[in-house]
Design a protein around this motif. Structure first.
Motif, PDB file in Angstrom:
ATOM      1  N   GLU A  42      -8.648   1.911   2.311  1.00 38.47           N
ATOM      2  CA  GLU A  42      -9.199   3.267   2.483  1.00 38.47           C
ATOM      3  C   GLU A  42      -8.479   4.013   3.603  1.00 38.47           C
ATOM      4  O   GLU A  42      -8.177   5.211   3.473  1.00 38.47           O
ATOM      5  N   ALA A  43      -8.201   3.330   4.710  1.00 38.16           N
ATOM      6  CA  ALA A  43      -7.525   3.973   5.843  1.00 38.16           C
ATOM      7  C   ALA A  43      -6.104   4.392   5.466  1.00 38.16           C
ATOM      8  O   ALA A  43      -5.654   5.482   5.844  1.00 38.16           O
ATOM      9  N   LEU A  44      -5.417   3.551   4.724  1.00 41.69           N
ATOM     10  CA  LEU A  44      -4.068   3.925   4.279  1.00 41.69           C
ATOM     11  C   LEU A  44      -4.123   5.111   3.327  1.00 41.69           C
ATOM     12  O   LEU A  44      -3.309   6.032   3.434  1.00 41.69           O
ATOM     13  N   GLU A  91       1.604   0.206   2.132  1.00 41.61           N
ATOM     14  CA  GLU A  91       0.898  -0.195   0.909  1.00 41.61           C
ATOM     15  C   GLU A  91       1.440  -1.534   0.414  1.00 41.61           C
ATOM     16  O   GLU A  91       0.688  -2.400  -0.030  1.00 41.61           O
ATOM     17  N   GLN A  92       2.779  -1.700   0.516  1.00 42.93           N
ATOM     18  CA  GLN A  92       3.403  -2.962   0.102  1.00 42.93           C
ATOM     19  C   GLN A  92       2.936  -4.102   1.008  1.00 42.93           C
ATOM     20  O   GLN A  92       2.635  -5.197   0.535  1.00 42.93           O
ATOM     21  N   LYS A  93       2.860  -3.865   2.309  1.00 41.63           N
ATOM     22  CA  LYS A  93       2.377  -4.886   3.250  1.00 41.63           C
ATOM     23  C   LYS A  93       0.927  -5.240   2.951  1.00 41.63           C
ATOM     24  O   LYS A  93       0.537  -6.406   3.030  1.00 41.63           O
ATOM     25  N   LEU A  94       0.135  -4.231   2.620  1.00 44.99           N
ATOM     26  CA  LEU A  94      -1.264  -4.491   2.289  1.00 44.99           C
ATOM     27  C   LEU A  94      -1.363  -5.333   1.016  1.00 44.99           C
ATOM     28  O   LEU A  94      -2.171  -6.264   0.946  1.00 44.99           O
ATOM     29  N   ALA A  95      -0.521  -5.033   0.043  1.00 47.90           N
ATOM     30  CA  ALA A  95      -0.496  -5.841  -1.187  1.00 47.90           C
ATOM     31  C   ALA A  95      -0.115  -7.286  -0.856  1.00 47.90           C
ATOM     32  O   ALA A  95      -0.704  -8.231  -1.399  1.00 47.90           O
ATOM     33  N   GLU A  96       0.833  -7.475   0.054  1.00 45.68           N
ATOM     34  CA  GLU A  96       1.210  -8.824   0.500  1.00 45.68           C
ATOM     35  C   GLU A  96       0.020  -9.510   1.166  1.00 45.68           C
ATOM     36  O   GLU A  96      -0.224 -10.702   0.943  1.00 45.68           O
ATOM     37  N   ALA A  97      -0.704  -8.762   1.981  1.00 46.86           N
ATOM     38  CA  ALA A  97      -1.876  -9.324   2.661  1.00 46.86           C
ATOM     39  C   ALA A  97      -2.925  -9.757   1.643  1.00 46.86           C
ATOM     40  O   ALA A  97      -3.544 -10.826   1.798  1.00 46.86           O
ATOM     41  N   GLU A  98      -3.129  -8.961   0.616  1.00 43.58           N
ATOM     42  CA  GLU A  98      -4.125  -9.305  -0.403  1.00 43.58           C
ATOM     43  C   GLU A  98      -3.738 -10.579  -1.147  1.00 43.58           C
ATOM     44  O   GLU A  98      -4.578 -11.454  -1.379  1.00 43.58           O
TER      45      GLU A  98
END
Length: 111
Positions: A42-44, A91-98
């Motif tokens: 949400e923050a991103l 967004e890519q880093k967040l996808a990696e985190a997920e």
């Protein structure tokens, strides 16, 4: 027993020390992390760099405490992006985190 996602040895020691409280720790980590991923997404989406920094900082610490080094490193990159207001590419880093969080959950479930 090793895992590329969590430090099994450290977790086994933590499990011995915490005994009956260990499962609560794991359950709390999983729930809090799930919430933090939602907050980060949400923050991103809204471009709130400070909220990205705060959520990633908390997620980084809890991941480190649970022995999830790779997840903690990804969170550090998210935190730095928020701190420097450089949200492009996060967004890519967040996808990696997920993806990494899912692997961590599997590793924790197998303890």
């Amino acid at each position: 027993m090793s895992s590329s996602h969590v430090d099994i040895e450290a977790l086994e020691m933590l499990k011995e020390v915490m005994e009956d409280e260990f499962q609560l720790l794991i359950d709390t980590f999983v729930q809090d992390s799930t919430d933090r991923l939602v907050t980060l997404r949400e923050a991103l989406a809204s471009g709130d760099a400070d909220e990205v920094r705060r959520a990633a900082h908390s997620f980084k610490g809890s991941s480190s405490n649970i022995g999830a080094g790779p997840l903690s490193e990804i969170c550090f990159a998210l935190e730095e992006g928020g701190r420097t207001n450089q949200l492009d590419g996060l967004e890519q880093k967040l996808a990696e985190a997920e993806v990494e969080f899912e692997a961590v959950k599997v590793a924790l479930a197998n303890l």
